[in-house]
Design an enzyme around this catalytic site. Structure first.
Site, mmCIF file in Angstrom:
data_model
loop_
_atom_site.group_PDB
_atom_site.id
_atom_site.type_symbol
_atom_site.label_atom_id
_atom_site.label_comp_id
_atom_site.label_asym_id
_atom_site.label_seq_id
_atom_site.Cartn_x
_atom_site.Cartn_y
_atom_site.Cartn_z
ATOM 1 N N CYS A 37 -6.940 -7.199 3.061
ATOM 2 C CA CYS A 37 -7.724 -5.961 3.177
ATOM 3 C C CYS A 37 -7.726 -5.136 1.891
ATOM 4 O O CYS A 37 -8.561 -4.246 1.739
ATOM 5 C CB CYS A 37 -7.218 -5.119 4.345
ATOM 6 N N HIS B 118 -9.735 1.990 3.008
ATOM 7 C CA HIS B 118 -9.920 0.831 3.875
ATOM 8 C C HIS B 118 -9.911 1.280 5.330
ATOM 9 O O HIS B 118 -9.024 2.010 5.762
ATOM 10 C CB HIS B 118 -8.808 -0.189 3.632
ATOM 11 N N ASN C 262 -12.697 -2.909 11.553
ATOM 12 C CA ASN C 262 -11.976 -3.300 10.344
ATOM 13 C C ASN C 262 -12.627 -4.563 9.795
ATOM 14 O O ASN C 262 -12.511 -5.635 10.380
ATOM 15 C CB ASN C 262 -10.501 -3.549 10.690
#
Length: 325
Positions: free
Chosen positions: A105, A245, A275
């Site tokens: 990520c 993020h 996500n």
């Protein structure tokens, strides 16, 4: 110089997941801040999404062809070769520098740092940086953490310039802690599994230790963000937008609180897209740009945390860009 994104056309609302996970839709939202996410149909790959996002970013820039294509992904089209050369070729750029970056990520911030270094070293004059992931294909259907992940790709175009120009990246602050590799991991498919002759097959699904990851994400994004702000000579209250993020809505709120930045300056689209791993930050940049939430002159803080463990942050002053519709 340009920004673009691509989401698969199929949305998956919490109601569709509720029965499978044995959790009510509102429980999913309260735990994650997510009401819907987009997932790929059979036959669509991370590379497919990357090509579309990259094409859009290029079309909105004045750069044209670029000297490098850097693709951040933890769900490549194949274990070998990398996805970036194929993406570059499909965009009509055979012969350019092309490589993958794997920092889960945090991959997009890492990829920005790689592209920044290539440009600063004079290796290339411009770069297309893409974050793309299809983690819906990697999660176990009955694992509650599967509610977090959606698919997508986002891209930006960089060129050489001067540090005083709007859009210039500040120093990229990057870090890692391999001691936490088991907190976010896919155990199968690598040499570790293949070296165990006669052993049972390793777990092929993405596994996430949510509680521990939550606190480490807040800690490391916070420390990286403060270091990036110090390097830029900015105070937290001077930040106009945090572009973090999109892991969990509660993480975003706590990060802003720890940095001393008003919560309403933390941009978010997690409610609609979930996500999207390495694609998270560039998708958010594109969505916020199109919505008018990013204006020329805004001071941005970008920060991310991912498996590895890895984390990073950087800064920039938002430039004038053409908005897509």
């Amino acid at each position: 110089m340009g920004v673009g994104s691509c989401l698969p056309p199929r949305p998956v609302a919490n109601e569709e997941l509720a029965e499978r996970l044995g959790r009510p839709p509102e429980w999913i939202f309260q735990r994650s801040g997510i009401r819907s996410r987009h997932v790929v149909e059979p036959g669509t790959t991370s590379g497919d999404l990357a090509v579309e996002a990259g094409r859009e970013a290029l079309s909105r820039s004045a750069v044209g062809d670029v000297g490098a294509v850097v693709v951040a992904t933890t769900s490549p089209d194949r274990p070998c070769p990398g996805t970036a050369p194929s993406v570059a070729a499909r965009l009509g750029m055979t012969g350019v520098t092309a490589l993958d970056v794997q920092a889960v990520c945090a991959g997009f911030v890492y990829a920005l740092g790689v592209a920044q270094g290539l440009i600063a070293a004079g290796t290339v004059d411009s770069a297309l940086v893409i974050g793309t992931d299809t983690l819906s294909l990697s999660v176990a259907p009955d694992d509650p953490t599967s509610m977090l992940f959606g698919d997508g790709a986002g891209a930006v175009v960089l060129r050489s310039g001067h540090c005083e120009e709007p859009g210039a990246l500040g120093p990229c602050v990057l870090g890692s802690d391999g001691g936490g590799r088991d907190l976010i991991t896919v155990r199968a498919g690598g040499s570790e599994e293949r070296s165990q002759a006669g052993g049972a097959p390793a777990d092929p699904y993405l596994r996430l230790e949510g509680r521990e990851v939550f606190w480490r994400a807040v800690e490391h994004m916070g420390s990286a963000s403060r270091a990036a702000l110090d390097a830029a000579g900015w105070k937290p209250e001077e930040v106009d937008r945090i572009v973090a993020h999109q892991a969990n809505a509660r993480i975003l709120t706590m990060l802003a609180q720890r940095l001393g930045v008003p919560a309403d300056r933390a941009l978010s689209n997690i409610e609609q897209v979930g996500n999207t791993s390495a694609a998270s930050i560039p998708i958010l940049l594109d969505h916020a740009s199109r919505a008018g939430d990013l204006e020329p002159g805004h001071r941005l803080l970008l920060t991310a945390f991912g498996g590895g463990l890895t984390w990073g942050a950087t800064t920039l002053v938002w430039p004038h860009l053409e908005r897509s519709h």
